[in-house]
Scaffold this motif. Structure first.
Motif, short mmCIF file in Angstrom:
data_model
loop_
_atom_site.label_atom_id
_atom_site.label_comp_id
_atom_site.label_asym_id
_atom_site.label_seq_id
_atom_site.Cartn_x
_atom_site.Cartn_y
_atom_site.Cartn_z
N ILE A 1 26.15 -22.25 38.58
CA ILE A 1 26.84 -22.78 37.40
C ILE A 1 28.08 -23.56 37.83
O ILE A 1 28.31 -24.69 37.38
N MET A 2 28.88 -22.98 38.72
CA MET A 2 30.09 -23.64 39.15
C MET A 2 29.78 -24.92 39.93
O MET A 2 30.51 -25.91 39.83
N ARG A 3 28.70 -24.90 40.71
CA ARG A 3 28.31 -26.13 41.42
C ARG A 3 28.02 -27.24 40.43
O ARG A 3 28.44 -28.39 40.61
N ARG A 4 27.29 -26.89 39.37
CA ARG A 4 26.93 -27.90 38.37
C ARG A 4 28.14 -28.35 37.56
O ARG A 4 28.20 -29.50 37.12
N VAL A 5 29.09 -27.45 37.35
CA VAL A 5 30.32 -27.84 36.67
C VAL A 5 31.09 -28.86 37.51
O VAL A 5 31.54 -29.89 37.01
N ILE A 6 31.21 -28.59 38.80
CA ILE A 6 31.97 -29.46 39.69
C ILE A 6 31.29 -30.82 39.85
O ILE A 6 31.95 -31.86 39.91
N THR A 7 29.98 -30.82 39.95
CA THR A 7 29.25 -32.09 40.08
C THR A 7 28.97 -32.74 38.73
O THR A 7 28.38 -33.83 38.67
N GLU A 8 29.40 -32.07 37.66
CA GLU A 8 29.25 -32.57 36.29
C GLU A 8 27.79 -32.73 35.88
O GLU A 8 27.47 -33.53 35.01
N GLU A 9 26.93 -31.92 36.49
CA GLU A 9 25.52 -31.95 36.08
C GLU A 9 25.33 -31.31 34.72
O GLU A 9 24.44 -31.71 33.95
N LEU A 10 26.13 -30.29 34.38
CA LEU A 10 26.02 -29.69 33.07
C LEU A 10 26.45 -30.67 31.98
O LEU A 10 25.85 -30.75 30.91
N ASP A 11 27.52 -31.42 32.24
CA ASP A 11 28.00 -32.39 31.26
C ASP A 11 26.99 -33.49 30.99
O ASP A 11 26.94 -34.06 29.90
N TYR B 1 8.52 -33.78 30.95
CA TYR B 1 8.94 -35.15 30.65
C TYR B 1 8.87 -35.50 29.15
O TYR B 1 9.81 -36.08 28.60
N PRO B 2 7.76 -35.19 28.45
CA PRO B 2 7.70 -35.57 27.03
C PRO B 2 8.84 -34.97 26.21
O PRO B 2 9.44 -35.65 25.37
N GLN B 3 9.14 -33.69 26.47
CA GLN B 3 10.22 -33.04 25.72
C GLN B 3 11.58 -33.59 26.15
O GLN B 3 12.47 -33.79 25.31
N THR B 4 11.72 -33.85 27.45
CA THR B 4 13.00 -34.35 27.95
C THR B 4 13.34 -35.70 27.34
O THR B 4 14.50 -35.98 27.02
N LEU B 5 12.32 -36.54 27.15
CA LEU B 5 12.56 -37.87 26.60
C LEU B 5 12.98 -37.82 25.13
O LEU B 5 13.51 -38.80 24.60
N LYS B 6 12.74 -36.69 24.48
CA LYS B 6 13.16 -36.56 23.08
C LYS B 6 14.62 -36.12 22.96
O LYS B 6 15.21 -36.20 21.89
N ARG B 7 15.18 -35.61 24.07
CA ARG B 7 16.53 -35.09 24.02
C ARG B 7 17.56 -36.20 24.03
O ARG B 7 17.43 -37.20 24.73
N LYS B 8 18.60 -36.00 23.27
CA LYS B 8 19.73 -36.92 23.27
C LYS B 8 20.83 -36.33 24.14
O LYS B 8 20.96 -35.12 24.24
N PRO B 9 21.63 -37.18 24.78
CA PRO B 9 22.73 -36.64 25.60
C PRO B 9 23.65 -35.77 24.76
O PRO B 9 23.92 -36.06 23.59
N LEU B 10 24.12 -34.68 25.36
CA LEU B 10 25.03 -33.80 24.64
C LEU B 10 26.35 -34.50 24.41
O LEU B 10 26.86 -35.22 25.27
N GLN B 11 26.91 -34.28 23.25
CA GLN B 11 28.19 -34.86 22.90
C GLN B 11 29.23 -33.76 22.78
O GLN B 11 29.00 -32.74 22.13
N TYR B 12 30.37 -33.95 23.42
CA TYR B 12 31.48 -33.04 23.23
C TYR B 12 32.00 -33.20 21.80
O TYR B 12 32.19 -34.32 21.33
N THR B 13 32.20 -32.10 21.12
CA THR B 13 32.72 -32.13 19.76
C THR B 13 33.90 -31.17 19.64
O THR B 13 34.16 -30.37 20.53
N SER B 14 34.60 -31.27 18.53
CA SER B 14 35.77 -30.42 18.32
C SER B 14 35.37 -28.94 18.39
O SER B 14 34.27 -28.56 17.97
N TYR B 15 36.25 -28.11 18.89
CA TYR B 15 36.00 -26.68 18.93
C TYR B 15 35.72 -26.20 17.51
O TYR B 15 36.40 -26.61 16.55
N PRO B 16 34.72 -25.35 17.31
CA PRO B 16 34.35 -24.95 15.94
C PRO B 16 35.47 -24.18 15.25
O PRO B 16 36.23 -23.45 15.88
N VAL B 17 35.57 -24.37 13.95
CA VAL B 17 36.57 -23.64 13.19
C VAL B 17 36.24 -22.16 13.23
O VAL B 17 35.11 -21.76 13.51
N PHE B 18 37.23 -21.35 12.94
CA PHE B 18 37.11 -19.91 13.03
C PHE B 18 35.90 -19.42 12.23
O PHE B 18 35.74 -19.73 11.05
#
Length: 398
Positions: free
Chosen positions: A386-396, A52-69
């Motif tokens: 992994i696919m279950r979490r992708v479909i339920t959007e738990e990874l996102d 819990y202490p570490q989880t509360l420090k995390r910020k939601p992941l943000q989708y960003t532009s695909y990295p340049v080459f």
């Protein structure tokens, strides 16, 4: 995602009545209530409390532009904590479109740790060769090209079939290992390693080894049947080294293949044209490892998804040095998921790239069968999760 239960919960009276029945069923009283006194021991979140202490420090992941080459993206190294410990290295990139632009998030477990990824790395020299062909002969067509032995004109392989054999192991022209070694003959080992480092931005990877067999043609040429011209010749061979890359490196490579048409020029693999990549895409659809198929079948959605694309390259081997059996899986998956429409939403476009490396110690190296079976099942189970979490959007939602 259980849309039925979500809809059912909208009936607040029904929910209340259900909970009241539970109170009566378990014989609750004023001193021992069903929910107030339920206790932590029954909670599925009990084991999460230390985090819990570490989880509360995390910020939601943000989708960003695909990295340049050549630029390594930010990789969240807590997002794959759910994977079984037997998966020692992993990297996943999820994609989605925002305002017409592909945005990504990257998750990993030891994503930059270099290791032996066995045959999963065979696409590296193939992509390098294809990019060289397109750079020197952009008007050419892969269907007209052959791999030939200049000293024996009877030895020749259609280039596209050779690429398919590397992935499919069908040996229509030669073995997968010997063909992968052949494709390494069109660049010096140090230059090929430097090229792949430039592609991923990872300067610690090593890629100067082969695959246990000599090249199908020791000094091949690439020959155009239409023009009767030799396009590329083999270079002088150099001493072999190691093939030690990371899960991130392979995820980056297959994401560049799968998302090529979606990426701006500064992010794409340089010099490669989509028409050339299409031959590689068709080959990578024929990988005998079908972990994603098993996952979609297990989740009960294989019949409802549309526009599926599954590209992959497996790797497998046993190491006497490490006394382990090891399985690797690099994959790109894309499909349209209609399930959200049951909840009144739009169908979702699911697209991701992933690489997993599973490792199990071997008790008796003379017979790795028990460990091999366990590892194969483990890889299938983890891809399914992994696919279950992708479909339920738990990874996102990390």
């Amino acid at each position: 995602m259980n849309n039925y239960h979500l809809e059912e919960a909208k009936n607040r009276k029904q929910v209340f009545d259900k909970f009241l029945q539970i109170e009566k069923k378990i014989g609750a009283n004023a001193d021992k209530l069903a929910f107030l006194d339920r206790g932590i021991e029954q909670s599925k979140y009990k084991n999460s409390i230390p985090n819990y202490p570490q989880t509360l420090k995390r910020k939601p992941l943000q989708y960003t532009s695909y990295p340049v080459f050549g630029k390594i993206p930010y990789i969240d190294e807590q997002g794959l904590d759910f994977l079984h410990p037997q998966i020692e290295e992993a990297c996943i990139s999820l994609g989605k479109f925002e305002a017409g632009e592909l945005k990504t998030i990257w998750l990993g477990r030891n994503p930059l740790k270099t290791a032996q990824f066995w045959s999963s790395t065979k696409m590296i020299p193939v992509v390098n060769t294809l990019s060289k062909i397109d750079q020197l002969f952009p008007q050419g067509d892969i269907k007209n090209l052959e791999l030939k032995d200049p000293k024996n004109t009877t030895v020749k392989y259609p280039l596209d079939l050779a690429i398919q054999d590397i992935v499919s192991y069908q040996e229509k022209v030669a073995t997968s290992n010997s063909l992968a070694a052949l494709f390494k003959r069109f660049e010096t080992r140090s230059n090929l390693e430097a090229w792949f480092q430039k592609v991923t931005g990872n300067s610690t990877l090593k890629f100067q080894g082969d695959y246990g067999e000599p090249p199908a043609i020791q000094n091949p040429i690439i020959f155009d049947r239409t023009t009767q011209n030799t396009l590329i010749k083999a270079v002088t061979d150099t001493p072999k080294g190691d093939n030690f890359v990371s899960a991130y490196d392979l995820t980056r490579l297959i994401s560049l293949i799968g998302w090529h048409a979606y990426l701006p020029g500064e992010c794409q693999l340089p010099n490669l044209q989509q028409k050339t990549l299409n031959h590689l895409i068709l080959a990578m659809g024929q990988d005998p490892a079908r972990y994603v198929d098993v996952a979609l079948e297990t989740l009960g959605i294989q019949e409802v998804i549309t526009a599926p694309v599954i590209l992959s390259k497996m790797g497998y081997g046993s190491s006497e040095t490490r006394q382990t059996v090891e399985a690797c899986y690099m994959a790109f998956v894309q499909f349209i998921d209609p399930l959200p429409k049951e909840g009144g939403k739009s169908a979702e476009f699911r697209t991701l790239a992933l690489t997993l490396r599973g490792v199990i110690p071997v008790a008796n190296f003379n017979d790795c069968t028990p460990e091999a079976l366990q590892l194969d099942a483990r890889m299938a189970a983890e891809v399914t999760e992994i696919m279950r979490r992708v479909i339920t959007e738990e990874l996102d939602a990390l």
